[in-house]
Scaffold this motif. Structure first.
Motif, PDB file in Angstrom:
ATOM      1  N   GLY A 138       0.761  -1.144  -0.085  1.00 46.46           N
ATOM      2  CA  GLY A 138      -0.034   0.025  -0.021  1.00 46.46           C
ATOM      3  C   GLY A 138       0.879   1.191   0.142  1.00 46.46           C
ATOM      4  O   GLY A 138       2.178   1.038  -0.314  1.00 46.46           O
ATOM      5  N   GLN A 139       0.153   2.272   0.211  1.00 49.42           N
ATOM      6  CA  GLN A 139       0.877   3.793   0.351  1.00 49.42           C
ATOM      7  C   GLN A 139       0.745   4.247   1.608  1.00 49.42           C
ATOM      8  O   GLN A 139      -0.220   4.122   2.268  1.00 49.42           O
ATOM      9  N   ASN A 140       1.488   5.120   2.129  1.00 49.79           N
ATOM     10  CA  ASN A 140       1.624   5.782   3.319  1.00 49.79           C
ATOM     11  C   ASN A 140       2.348   6.980   3.305  1.00 49.79           C
ATOM     12  O   ASN A 140       2.687   7.600   2.191  1.00 49.79           O
ATOM     13  N   PHE A 141       2.800   7.666   4.356  1.00 52.93           N
ATOM     14  CA  PHE A 141       3.431   9.016   4.864  1.00 52.93           C
ATOM     15  C   PHE A 141       4.591   8.630   5.685  1.00 52.93           C
ATOM     16  O   PHE A 141       4.566   7.958   6.538  1.00 52.93           O
ATOM     17  N   LYS A 142       5.770   9.491   5.046  1.00 54.11           N
ATOM     18  CA  LYS A 142       6.997   9.523   5.783  1.00 54.11           C
ATOM     19  C   LYS A 142       7.221  10.611   6.523  1.00 54.11           C
ATOM     20  O   LYS A 142       7.096  11.735   5.747  1.00 54.11           O
ATOM     21  N   PHE A 143       7.825  10.930   7.687  1.00 51.07           N
ATOM     22  CA  PHE A 143       8.289  11.957   8.023  1.00 51.07           C
ATOM     23  C   PHE A 143       9.713  12.042   8.293  1.00 51.07           C
ATOM     24  O   PHE A 143      10.387  11.277   8.854  1.00 51.07           O
ATOM     25  N   VAL A 144      10.401  12.857   7.768  1.00 44.95           N
ATOM     26  CA  VAL A 144      11.849  13.302   7.884  1.00 44.95           C
ATOM     27  C   VAL A 144      12.041  14.410   8.785  1.00 44.95           C
ATOM     28  O   VAL A 144      11.662  15.450   8.879  1.00 44.95           O
ATOM     29  N   ASP A 145      13.107  14.289   9.803  1.00 38.06           N
ATOM     30  CA  ASP A 145      13.622  15.258  10.625  1.00 38.06           C
ATOM     31  C   ASP A 145      14.097  16.272   9.780  1.00 38.06           C
ATOM     32  O   ASP A 145      14.928  16.122   8.914  1.00 38.06           O
ATOM     33  N   LEU A 146      13.587  17.726  10.103  1.00 30.23           N
ATOM     34  CA  LEU A 146      13.936  18.627   9.154  1.00 30.23           C
ATOM     35  C   LEU A 146      15.432  19.161   9.416  1.00 30.23           C
ATOM     36  O   LEU A 146      15.927  19.712   8.534  1.00 30.23           O
ATOM     37  N   ARG A 147      16.050  18.849  10.735  1.00 30.94           N
ATOM     38  CA  ARG A 147      17.511  19.011  10.957  1.00 30.94           C
ATOM     39  C   ARG A 147      18.120  18.376   9.857  1.00 30.94           C
ATOM     40  O   ARG A 147      19.384  19.114   9.336  1.00 30.94           O
ATOM     41  N   ALA A 148      17.871  16.963   9.257  1.00 24.25           N
ATOM     42  CA  ALA A 148      18.880  16.607   8.200  1.00 24.25           C
ATOM     43  C   ALA A 148      18.653  17.323   7.032  1.00 24.25           C
ATOM     44  O   ALA A 148      19.422  17.450   6.042  1.00 24.25           O
ATOM     45  N   VAL A 149      17.439  17.443   6.595  1.00 21.57           N
ATOM     46  CA  VAL A 149      17.118  18.271   5.227  1.00 21.57           C
ATOM     47  C   VAL A 149      17.776  19.547   5.546  1.00 21.57           C
ATOM     48  O   VAL A 149      18.516  19.933   4.186  1.00 21.57           O
ATOM     49  N   ILE A 150      17.749  20.505   6.123  1.00 24.20           N
ATOM     50  CA  ILE A 150      18.476  21.741   6.179  1.00 24.20           C
ATOM     51  C   ILE A 150      20.010  21.398   6.282  1.00 24.20           C
ATOM     52  O   ILE A 150      20.696  22.175   5.431  1.00 24.20           O
ATOM     53  N   ALA A 151      20.343  20.648   6.989  1.00 22.51           N
ATOM     54  CA  ALA A 151      21.935  20.333   6.779  1.00 22.51           C
ATOM     55  C   ALA A 151      22.360  19.961   5.213  1.00 22.51           C
ATOM     56  O   ALA A 151      23.220  20.385   4.887  1.00 22.51           O
ATOM     57  N   ALA A 152      21.529  18.889   4.612  1.00 25.32           N
ATOM     58  CA  ALA A 152      21.855  18.593   3.303  1.00 25.32           C
ATOM     59  C   ALA A 152      21.689  20.051   2.466  1.00 25.32           C
ATOM     60  O   ALA A 152      22.672  20.057   1.562  1.00 25.32           O
ATOM     61  N   ILE A 153      20.714  20.714   2.650  1.00 25.24           N
ATOM     62  CA  ILE A 153      20.527  22.024   1.586  1.00 25.24           C
ATOM     63  C   ILE A 153      21.453  22.735   1.814  1.00 25.24           C
ATOM     64  O   ILE A 153      22.343  23.518   0.814  1.00 25.24           O
ATOM     65  N   GLU A 154      21.965  23.312   3.066  1.00 23.64           N
ATOM     66  CA  GLU A 154      22.949  24.139   3.612  1.00 23.64           C
ATOM     67  C   GLU A 154      24.308  23.802   3.217  1.00 23.64           C
ATOM     68  O   GLU A 154      25.074  24.492   2.474  1.00 23.64           O
ATOM     69  N   THR A 155      24.768  22.496   3.291  1.00 21.43           N
ATOM     70  CA  THR A 155      25.942  21.938   2.679  1.00 21.43           C
ATOM     71  C   THR A 155      26.023  22.150   1.205  1.00 21.43           C
ATOM     72  O   THR A 155      27.074  22.622   0.595  1.00 21.43           O
ATOM     73  N   ALA A 156      24.711  21.904   0.302  1.00 22.70           N
ATOM     74  CA  ALA A 156      25.024  21.865  -0.924  1.00 22.70           C
ATOM     75  C   ALA A 156      24.798  23.356  -1.514  1.00 22.70           C
ATOM     76  O   ALA A 156      25.862  23.788  -2.150  1.00 22.70           O
TER      77      ALA A 156
END
Length: 345
Positions: A323-341
């Motif tokens: 089936g299909q569902n929803f996933k939650f990602v810690d925004l700290r990891a998202v911000i770190a990836a964006i800021e590094t890039a």
């Protein structure tokens, strides 16, 4: 079928998907159970922030049946089987005369318009207000809300699937039901769904699935002059351009995140310059990776101990248990990836 990619040796950058630019790997921290609908059912999430951050909720549509409401642990808080709801969004402080309530609203394909739900801030109770059919929209599809920084008015943007027309409505309350008065419309030309409005800057972002991302002013008096800021070109975004969400920083900065459905990634753009920054991909880890994402949402607020700086919430079309569902990602990891890039650009 899930597209599983390996890590490049010594880095968190993945091998390029098709001919797209290489994405940076991130991982989901929480997931929900699969929705009841079968096939392509789950679609779009929206984050509701509670006074106690850990009590915050995630709304997620099942476009066969209605809407789920989840806690920040991924557990089911409520389920409201109120029709074929596609995209959902949330705003706060809606005046219903005797009190202020928070509001969730969704595009409603069962009733040819919009569906409305009230959230009681003190109790977290979610109730169905009703469906509001609208004229001049053949197939309700994309949807987002906008709170004007000019006069605090609340607006909805509802897309008609083809030919990609976004209709803006002024929302109000007549004592019984939410009312919606059309104030303007813009047609992009082909199938369009995802949209998000920036309540800080008064900008609207719209995804034309096979063409790219457009922006224009969100105020009803702004010129209807959409400007393309990204292309569905197979490098930054691979068709379809689906969900759109904002990761705000300060008064006007931050990033626009767009679901690149065709290659299981998320393209990131600078909100002040519209420049491309990077791409992200949610990979297999303790929780399975994410593929073929439709809707996404971001909250940069404290959402409790597991998400102190917020969360990125996405739809996954192929949960590992079916089936299909929803996933939650810690925004700290998202911000770190964006800021590094951004720092290495």
């Amino acid at each position: 079928m899930k597209n599983v990619l390996g890590f490049v040796a010594g880095a968190s950058v993945l091998a390029a998907c098709s001919h797209g630019l290489p994405p940076v790997a991130i991982e989901a921290a929480v997931e929900t159970a699969s929705v009841a609908g079968t096939g392509d059912a789950a679609d779009d999430p929206a984050v509701w922030l509670a006074a106690n951050p850990a009590d915050s909720l995630i709304f997620g549509t099942d476009k066969d049946n209605g809407i789920y409401v989840y806690t920040m642990t991924g557990a089911e808080h409520a389920y409201l089987p109120e029709g074929r709801l596609n995209n959902v969004d949330v705003r706060y402080g809606f005046d219903v005369g005797d009190r202020l309530v928070d509001i969730a609203a969704a595009s409603d394909r069962s009733n040819g318009g919009m569906a409305f739900f009230f959230i009681e801030p003190d109790t977290r109770a979610v109730s169905y207000v009703g469906a509001l059919p609208v004229a001049g929209v053949v197939e309700p599809y994309g949807f987002c809300l906008y709170r004007s920084p000019v006069d605090d008015a609340l607006y909805a943007f509802l897309s008609d699937k083809e030919p990609g027309t976004f209709v803006q409505y002024a929302l109000d309350w007549d004592g019984v039901m939410v009312t919606a008065d059309e104030v303007r419309r813009v047609t992009l030309g082909t199938i369009s769904e995802g949209c998000v409005a920036d309540d800080r800057t008064g900008r609207l972002y719209m995804n034309e699935e096979n063409v790219g991302v457009w922006t224009m002013g969100a105020e009803p008096g702004d010129p209807i002059e959409p400007r393309q800021i990204a292309a569905t070109d197979g490098r930054e975004i691979t068709a379809d351009a689906e969900g759109a969400a904002l990761l705000p920083r300060g008064e006007s900065g931050g990033w626009l995140v767009v679901s690149s459905q065709g290659d299981n990634t998320y393209a990131v753009y600078d909100l002040e310059t519209d420049a491309f920054v990077t791409r992200l991909q949610i990979v297999d880890a303790a929780i399975d990776g994410v593929t073929h994402t439709d809707g996404i949402d971001i909250s940069a607020a404290d959402l409790g101990p597991a998400f102190p700086d917020g969360a990125l919430v996405v739809q996954d079309d192929e949960n590992d248990t079916g089936g299909q569902n929803f996933k939650f990602v810690d925004l700290r990891a998202v911000i770190a990836a964006i800021e590094t890039a951004a720092a290495t650009d």
